[in-house]
Design a protein around this motif. Structure first.
Motif, PDB file in Angstrom:
ATOM      1  N   TRP A 231      37.773  13.759  63.287  1.00  0.00           N
ATOM      2  CA  TRP A 231      37.168  14.902  63.317  1.00  0.00           C
ATOM      3  C   TRP A 231      37.177  15.519  61.729  1.00  0.00           C
ATOM      4  O   TRP A 231      35.989  16.072  61.388  1.00  0.00           O
ATOM      5  N   LEU A 232      38.189  15.356  61.134  1.00  0.00           N
ATOM      6  CA  LEU A 232      38.124  15.918  59.796  1.00  0.00           C
ATOM      7  C   LEU A 232      37.130  15.335  58.889  1.00  0.00           C
ATOM      8  O   LEU A 232      36.410  15.820  58.098  1.00  0.00           O
ATOM      9  N   LEU A 233      36.933  13.934  58.894  1.00  0.00           N
ATOM     10  CA  LEU A 233      35.892  13.212  58.100  1.00  0.00           C
ATOM     11  C   LEU A 233      34.550  13.673  58.619  1.00  0.00           C
ATOM     12  O   LEU A 233      33.765  13.815  57.738  1.00  0.00           O
ATOM     13  N   ARG A 234      34.244  13.990  59.787  1.00  0.00           N
ATOM     14  CA  ARG A 234      32.957  14.390  60.300  1.00  0.00           C
ATOM     15  C   ARG A 234      32.830  15.906  59.990  1.00  0.00           C
ATOM     16  O   ARG A 234      31.731  16.344  59.812  1.00  0.00           O
ATOM     17  N   ARG A 235      33.930  16.759  59.848  1.00  0.00           N
ATOM     18  CA  ARG A 235      33.665  18.168  59.432  1.00  0.00           C
ATOM     19  C   ARG A 235      32.898  18.540  58.291  1.00  0.00           C
ATOM     20  O   ARG A 235      32.040  19.415  58.379  1.00  0.00           O
ATOM     21  N   SER A 236      33.314  17.893  57.280  1.00  0.00           N
ATOM     22  CA  SER A 236      32.360  17.936  56.032  1.00  0.00           C
ATOM     23  C   SER A 236      32.606  16.826  55.108  1.00  0.00           C
ATOM     24  O   SER A 236      33.428  16.359  54.849  1.00  0.00           O
ATOM     25  N   PRO A 237      31.537  16.709  54.194  1.00  0.00           N
ATOM     26  CA  PRO A 237      31.488  15.384  53.426  1.00  0.00           C
ATOM     27  C   PRO A 237      32.401  15.498  52.103  1.00  0.00           C
ATOM     28  O   PRO A 237      32.923  14.596  51.553  1.00  0.00           O
ATOM     29  N   ASN A 238      32.936  16.730  52.007  1.00  0.00           N
ATOM     30  CA  ASN A 238      33.871  16.977  50.721  1.00  0.00           C
ATOM     31  C   ASN A 238      35.317  17.013  51.280  1.00  0.00           C
ATOM     32  O   ASN A 238      36.138  17.117  50.346  1.00  0.00           O
ATOM     33  N   ILE A 239      35.698  16.580  52.492  1.00  0.00           N
ATOM     34  CA  ILE A 239      37.002  16.595  52.922  1.00  0.00           C
ATOM     35  C   ILE A 239      37.436  15.335  52.676  1.00  0.00           C
ATOM     36  O   ILE A 239      36.935  14.070  53.005  1.00  0.00           O
ATOM     37  N   LEU A 240      38.553  15.061  51.985  1.00  0.00           N
ATOM     38  CA  LEU A 240      39.361  13.950  51.515  1.00  0.00           C
ATOM     39  C   LEU A 240      40.623  13.840  52.309  1.00  0.00           C
ATOM     40  O   LEU A 240      41.050  14.750  52.291  1.00  0.00           O
ATOM     41  N   LEU A 241      40.600  12.857  52.986  1.00  0.00           N
ATOM     42  CA  LEU A 241      42.076  12.745  53.722  1.00  0.00           C
ATOM     43  C   LEU A 241      42.979  12.061  53.170  1.00  0.00           C
ATOM     44  O   LEU A 241      42.873  10.982  52.236  1.00  0.00           O
ATOM     45  N   ILE A 242      44.218  12.560  53.361  1.00  0.00           N
ATOM     46  CA  ILE A 242      45.507  11.958  52.547  1.00  0.00           C
ATOM     47  C   ILE A 242      46.709  11.948  53.616  1.00  0.00           C
ATOM     48  O   ILE A 242      47.801  12.398  53.222  1.00  0.00           O
ATOM     49  N   PRO A 243      46.289  11.205  54.883  1.00  0.00           N
ATOM     50  CA  PRO A 243      47.689  11.249  55.707  1.00  0.00           C
ATOM     51  C   PRO A 243      48.704  10.357  55.086  1.00  0.00           C
ATOM     52  O   PRO A 243      48.392   9.306  54.604  1.00  0.00           O
ATOM     53  N   GLY A 244      49.847  10.624  55.234  1.00  0.00           N
ATOM     54  CA  GLY A 244      50.957   9.829  54.991  1.00  0.00           C
ATOM     55  C   GLY A 244      51.736   9.093  55.785  1.00  0.00           C
ATOM     56  O   GLY A 244      51.932   9.608  57.186  1.00  0.00           O
ATOM     57  N   THR A 245      52.375   7.994  55.629  1.00  0.00           N
ATOM     58  CA  THR A 245      53.034   7.269  56.461  1.00  0.00           C
ATOM     59  C   THR A 245      54.151   6.206  55.751  1.00  0.00           C
ATOM     60  O   THR A 245      53.664   5.984  54.565  1.00  0.00           O
ATOM     61  N   SER A 246      55.214   6.050  56.346  1.00  0.00           N
ATOM     62  CA  SER A 246      56.158   4.978  55.601  1.00  0.00           C
ATOM     63  C   SER A 246      55.887   3.624  56.481  1.00  0.00           C
ATOM     64  O   SER A 246      56.876   2.737  56.233  1.00  0.00           O
ATOM     65  N   SER A 247      54.971   3.419  57.295  1.00  0.00           N
ATOM     66  CA  SER A 247      54.866   2.285  58.120  1.00  0.00           C
ATOM     67  C   SER A 247      53.678   1.516  58.056  1.00  0.00           C
ATOM     68  O   SER A 247      52.485   2.313  57.992  1.00  0.00           O
ATOM     69  N   LEU A 248      53.639   0.173  57.787  1.00  0.00           N
ATOM     70  CA  LEU A 248      52.417  -0.583  57.681  1.00  0.00           C
ATOM     71  C   LEU A 248      51.382  -0.273  58.860  1.00  0.00           C
ATOM     72  O   LEU A 248      50.254  -0.192  58.822  1.00  0.00           O
ATOM     73  N   ALA A 249      52.276  -0.280  60.071  1.00  0.00           N
ATOM     74  CA  ALA A 249      51.173  -0.320  61.341  1.00  0.00           C
ATOM     75  C   ALA A 249      50.608   1.185  61.455  1.00  0.00           C
ATOM     76  O   ALA A 249      49.564   0.996  61.847  1.00  0.00           O
ATOM     77  N   HIS A 250      51.532   2.063  61.087  1.00  0.00           N
ATOM     78  CA  HIS A 250      50.581   3.183  61.123  1.00  0.00           C
ATOM     79  C   HIS A 250      49.563   3.484  60.011  1.00  0.00           C
ATOM     80  O   HIS A 250      48.611   4.275  60.268  1.00  0.00           O
ATOM     81  N   LEU A 251      49.914   2.995  59.026  1.00  0.00           N
ATOM     82  CA  LEU A 251      48.726   2.863  58.037  1.00  0.00           C
ATOM     83  C   LEU A 251      47.408   2.549  58.465  1.00  0.00           C
ATOM     84  O   LEU A 251      46.538   2.994  58.291  1.00  0.00           O
ATOM     85  N   ARG A 252      47.540   1.319  59.102  1.00  0.00           N
ATOM     86  CA  ARG A 252      46.471   0.513  59.451  1.00  0.00           C
ATOM     87  C   ARG A 252      45.806   1.289  60.679  1.00  0.00           C
ATOM     88  O   ARG A 252      44.624   1.357  60.891  1.00  0.00           O
TER      89      ARG A 252
END
Length: 290
Positions: A246-267
């Motif tokens: 939803w965030l990526l679709r919301r506006s083209p200027n939105i940049l995502l920086i979700p964090g995780t310490s897990s390889l599985a969650h990153l993927r």
């Protein structure tokens, strides 16, 4: 280190003089509990950073206050010398106390010290982007940001910073900063349930300025919503995947920086952000924050 952003959702955005992937990575969770101390799994943290770059991510968000120092030092250990397309954003304006609090530190001498600490821990001569964090842990607070922001402008003129941004700010403070010097991004709390910056997102998009939501998944209080769960169940995915898409679709200027310490969650985050949402899905989700 070879990178390819071809498979990353959202494409790219021009941040200052650099093209970065709209899907980035926030390094805060690599530190220990409550963002204090070293990670429980040092080698695992290095693996996550290397996998992020291996997946094609070219935008990493960090701060020397994370740990403190541990997150920046992990980035340096994992990725230095940094690959050419990598863009590392950091922030100043707060320090850490022994209880894990975030006391503000925005006097000119505080900011100069923090910039030099970030330069040292990341192992660079110039920081790609420095965000001035205002407000406090409860959110933005009104008031002038001129003295603090002008200090960073001076440091940019000295060649220690390439680009400037502001974080945890009101729309009035964004306007004040822009009246002093150009900014390339605003980093505020924003997600499906917290839509107070809707007008600001659109205004910045029109001017080619990035909006980087922190806590895109709710942060310390994860997003919970019946509508979000319904859409996720209908699409056979997780609520977090829907929230990122939803965030990526919301506006083209939105940049995502979700964090995780897990390889599985990153993927999972990368795959989830690429989810295709229908107009009906978006309409249902838009009702959450209104």
């Amino acid at each position: 280190m070879n990178t390819s952003s071809a498979s990353l959702p959202g494409g790219t955005w021009t941040l200052g003089d650099s093209s970065v992937t709209r899907f980035g990575y926030g390094a805060m969770q690599l530190a220990g509990p409550w963002v204090m101390g070293p990670p429980a799994d040092h080698d695992g943290a290095l693996a996550v950073l290397r996998e992020a770059v291996g997946l094609g991510i070219t935008h990493i968000d960090t701060s020397d206050a994370y740990g403190p120092r541990f997150t920046n030092e992990l980035i340096r250990e994992a990725l230095h010398p940094y690959p050419e397309p990598l863009f590392i954003a950091t922030k100043v304006g707060a320090t850490r106390d022994a209880q894990g609090g975030w006391p503000t530190a925005r006097r000119p001498e505080d900011l100069r010290k923090q910039v030099h600490e970030n330069l040292g821990s990341l192992g660079v001569d110039t920081l790609d982007l420095v965000n001035l964090r205002m407000g406090d842990a409860q959110g933005p607070r009104p008031g002038s940001i001129a003295e603090a922001f002008e200090t960073l402008v001076d440091l940019r003129q000295e060649g220690l910073i390439r680009h400037l941004g502001v974080s945890n700010v009101t729309a009035e403070q964004v306007a004040e900063a822009r009246g002093i010097a150009p900014i390339v991004c605003v980093q505020n709390m924003y997600n499906l349930a917290h839509r107070h910056d809707d007008d600001l997102v659109d205004h910045l998009a029109a001017d080619g300025i990035a909006y980087v939501p922190f806590f895109p998944l709710g942060g310390f209080t994860p997003l919970q919503s019946e509508a979000l769960s319904r859409v996720a169940n209908r699409l056979g995915t997780t609520p977090m995947s829907v929230a990122l898409a939803w965030l990526l679709r919301r506006s083209p200027n939105i940049l995502l920086i979700p964090g995780t310490s897990s390889l599985a969650h990153l993927r999972e985050n990368v795959a989830g952000a690429g989810l295709s949402l229908s107009d009906e899905d978006v309409a249902e989700l838009d009702g959450i924050g209104h």
